[in-house]
Design an enzyme around this catalytic site. Structure first.
Site, PDB file in Angstrom:
ATOM      1  CG  ASN A  42      48.522 -18.624  34.872  1.00 15.18           C
ATOM      2  OD1 ASN A  42      48.162 -17.656  34.208  1.00 15.18           O
ATOM      3  ND2 ASN A  42      48.517 -18.637  36.199  1.00 15.18           N
ATOM      4  CD  GLU A  99      30.400  -0.849  42.450  1.00 14.78           C
ATOM      5  OE1 GLU A  99      29.773  -1.250  41.452  1.00 14.78           O
ATOM      6  OE2 GLU A  99      31.603  -0.558  42.404  1.00 14.78           O
TER       7      GLU A  99
END
Ligand code: AGP
Length: 608
Positions: free
Chosen positions: A101, A488
């Site tokens: 990763n 939102e």
């Protein structure tokens, strides 16, 4: 961002690894794979798509017997999601397997060095370099091979490594990408994050930068990259399993806000080499960059707001005319694209229908399209002529934060590259701008630590009816995003206005106590914005100011001031947006809204 898991012990490894990966899918989910030692050799199985595909392919891990192994769920950075690019990656002899990763920033030069030494590559990934480099250094001592590799690579990594010659141990190593190890009576574990192993143990060790771990079935040893053995103190995890998927944060949105220093750094640093900006993925010569006569930026929502900032920064630094369009408008207004125009589409998901349509419209007219995209292999990424990835990792919360911040960085880099190549930015100014860019991650971190103060202020407005955001220039672009963040996720009506425009009608909506957030980060516009603040205050507004530390004058006109650290005005959006994100978040939390999944919204708007 990807998820890695490893296990060595007395139980079958594959089911444990699959279970752990299922808790890390929030870190990436475009492909997955496992490498398991079956007693005589390492077997690798990989699949494209969600982890479920790998689970079905391996019958829940039963078709991969063995007591040690490593696994990976991918968020592609280099190389589209397919079986070849999925992790784990093998050396040619299939005796060494690795999962990773992070981003190996010098992978191209290492790849060239290994090819010159006869190594052959099968994938497009940076990670495969690690498998061959381990092979190159492995002479029978796995720890020595691992540490030699770590001395050669630059960039970020969390690694799980398996050597067929030494099946009684697995290795882990870390630099900048998160990694933990743990142990219980059945064995030892590697994981990118706590959720993967929380059901097996609450006692974990956080691997620090440039540390290596050798894990055996019944014990672990920690080393520095110089092979000096060190001791580490374990941490007892108190989280419940569900909270752990958010790494202890209450919501993904808060977690992703806190990831912004890292995602800004990950988008920025691989493109700064030897004090210059290198954007290989532009695939354009300096000559072609100089030939650009106009840029059309096309996007939706927050990506459009990032594009608005891009306009001011590109026109300011590179003196290239920029037109910014909402994709839903662009696609139907028969846009005028002239010779020398370049189209830039911005999209976190890379699947937004209107933005994809705008890309296709531009290409159909024979214009090159650059995509600034977060999801590798997404439709927009695949169809754009060139792609500049934002490397923000998977963004789970519907309200974008870290991807938006990474989009700003991509636009700053593009503006500076254009400005430098076109002779608009001299050497000293360029280096000063680079210096300011490199400070942004730490400055964002500083602002995030302000969250308690913001939460206190936000709690005063959970009952608000209307909130206005005003600003001039880049501050107007910041206001657009600050307003969207609030409405939102808290469902409170909010509007963003160019500060000079409010008095042309909308100011009639200002009542006693109406909150007006004035964004003022542009020194040459400080005085103008203060006048607009005075105008709304005279009508009863409560004025919140977001401004630079130097702008003490504003305290005469503001009721509440949030200061941001000094940076170049062109980059101020990256800092001013942090308190506005936190404000919207805490108002939403205070109202008891579903922060991560607001009503009526979706993370990717794949319909018109
Ligand atoms: C922003 O918080 C919203 N989630 C929304 O406006 C979003 O930015 C817009 O739908 C564009 O999405 P994209 O970046 O995936 O294209």
């Amino acid at each position: 961002m990807c998820g890695i898991v490893g296990y060595i012990g007395t139980k079958q490894a594959a089911p444990i690894i699959l279970d752990g990966l299922s808790k890390l899918e929030y870190r990436g989910y475009d492909s997955a794979g496992m490498a398991i030692y079956d007693g005589s050799k390492i077997n690798i199985t990989k699949s494209v798509g969600r982890l479920k595909v790998l689970e079905n392919l391996t019958h829940g891990g039963e078709s991969m017997p063995g007591l040690c192994g490593i696994g990976h769920t991918r968020w592609a950075t280099h190389g589209v999601p397919n079986n070849t690019n999925a992790h784990p990656h093998f050396n040619a002899a299939e005796t060494i397997a690795v999962v990773h990763n992070g981003i190996i920033e010098n992978y191209l030069q290492l790849r060239r060095m290994l090819i010159d030494k006869g190594y052959q590559f099968v994938s497009e990934t940076d990670t495969e370099v690690l498998a061959h480099l381990l092979d190159y250094y492995y002479k029978g001592n796995p720890l020595e091979a691992v540490t030699k590799v770590l001395h050669r690579v630059e960039g970020s990594y969390a690694l799980g490594i398996l050597f067929a010659d030494c099946p009684d141990q697995i290795f882990a190593a870390r630099k900048d990408s998160p990694l933990i190890v743990g142990q219980n009576e059945d064995g030892c574990f590697i994981a990118s994050d706590v959720p993967a192993i929380l059901k097996y143990t609450r006692k974990v060790y956080y691997v620090d930068n440039q540390e290596v771990v050798r894990l055996r079935a019944d014990h672990m040893h920690f080393y520095t990259v110089d092979e000096e053995e060190i001791s580490k103190t374990p941490v007892i995890i108190e989280w419940d399993a569900n909270a752990a998927e958010k790494a202890g944060y209450e919501h993904f949105m808060l977690k992703e806000m806190y990831e912004q220093p890292k995602t800004v750094n990950d988008t920025l640093m691989p493109r700064i080499k030897d004090n210059d900006i290198v954007i290989e993925e532009l695939n354009m010569t300096d000559e072609e960059l100089r030939a650009i006569r106009k840029i059309h930026i096309v996007a939706c929502g927050s990506a459009y707001h990032a594009g608005m900032t891009g306009k001011y920064v590109i026109e300011g630094l590179a003196r290239v005319p920029v037109e910014v369009d909402l994709a839903s408008e662009f696609r139907y207004r028969n846009p005028i694209l002239e010779e020398g125009a370049m189209v830039v589409v911005i999209s976190q998901s890379g699947e937004t229908a209107d933005t994809l349509a705008a890309l296709r419209e531009s290409k159909a007219r024979g214009f090159k399209v650059l995509g600034i995209v977060n999801v590798v292999g997404s439709s927009i990424a695949r169809e754009a002529d060139n792609v500049m990835y934002t490397w923000a990792g998977p963004e789970i919360a519907v309200a974008t934060t870290k991807a938006y911040s990474a989009q700003l960085i991509a636009l700053y880099l593009l503006a500076m590259k254009l400005g430098r190549v076109r002779g608009q930015i001299d050497g000293d100014t360029f280096q000063s701008l680079l210096g300011d860019l490199k400070c942004l991650p730490d400055q964002i971190e500083l602002l995030l630590n302000n969250k308690n103060k913001i939460q206190k202020f936000a709690n005063r407005y959970i009952g608000a009816k209307d909130v206005f955001f005003i600003g001039r220039g880049i501050d107007y672009a910041i206001s657009l995003e600050g307003s969207l963040k609030l409405k939102e996720i808290s469902y409170i009506h909010s509007e963003a206005y160019a500060a000079g425009e409010l008095k042309h009608g909308t100011i009639s909506l200002i009542e006693e106590g109406t909150l007006v957030a004035a964004v003022s980060t542009q020194p040459d516009l400080y005085a103008k914005t203060i006048s607009n603040m005075v105008e709304v205050k005279a009508r009863g507004a409560f004025v919140l100011a977001v401004t630079c530390e130097e702008n003490k004058e504003i305290e005469k006109a503001a009721d509440y001031v949030i200061y941001i650290p000094e940076t170049n005005p062109y980059f101020a959006n990256s800092l001013a947006i942090i308190p506005l994100q936190l404000f919207g978040y805490y108002v939403s939390v205070g109202k008891g809204c579903d922060v991560d999944k607001p009503r009526n919204l979706a993370k990717s708007v794949t319909v018109e």
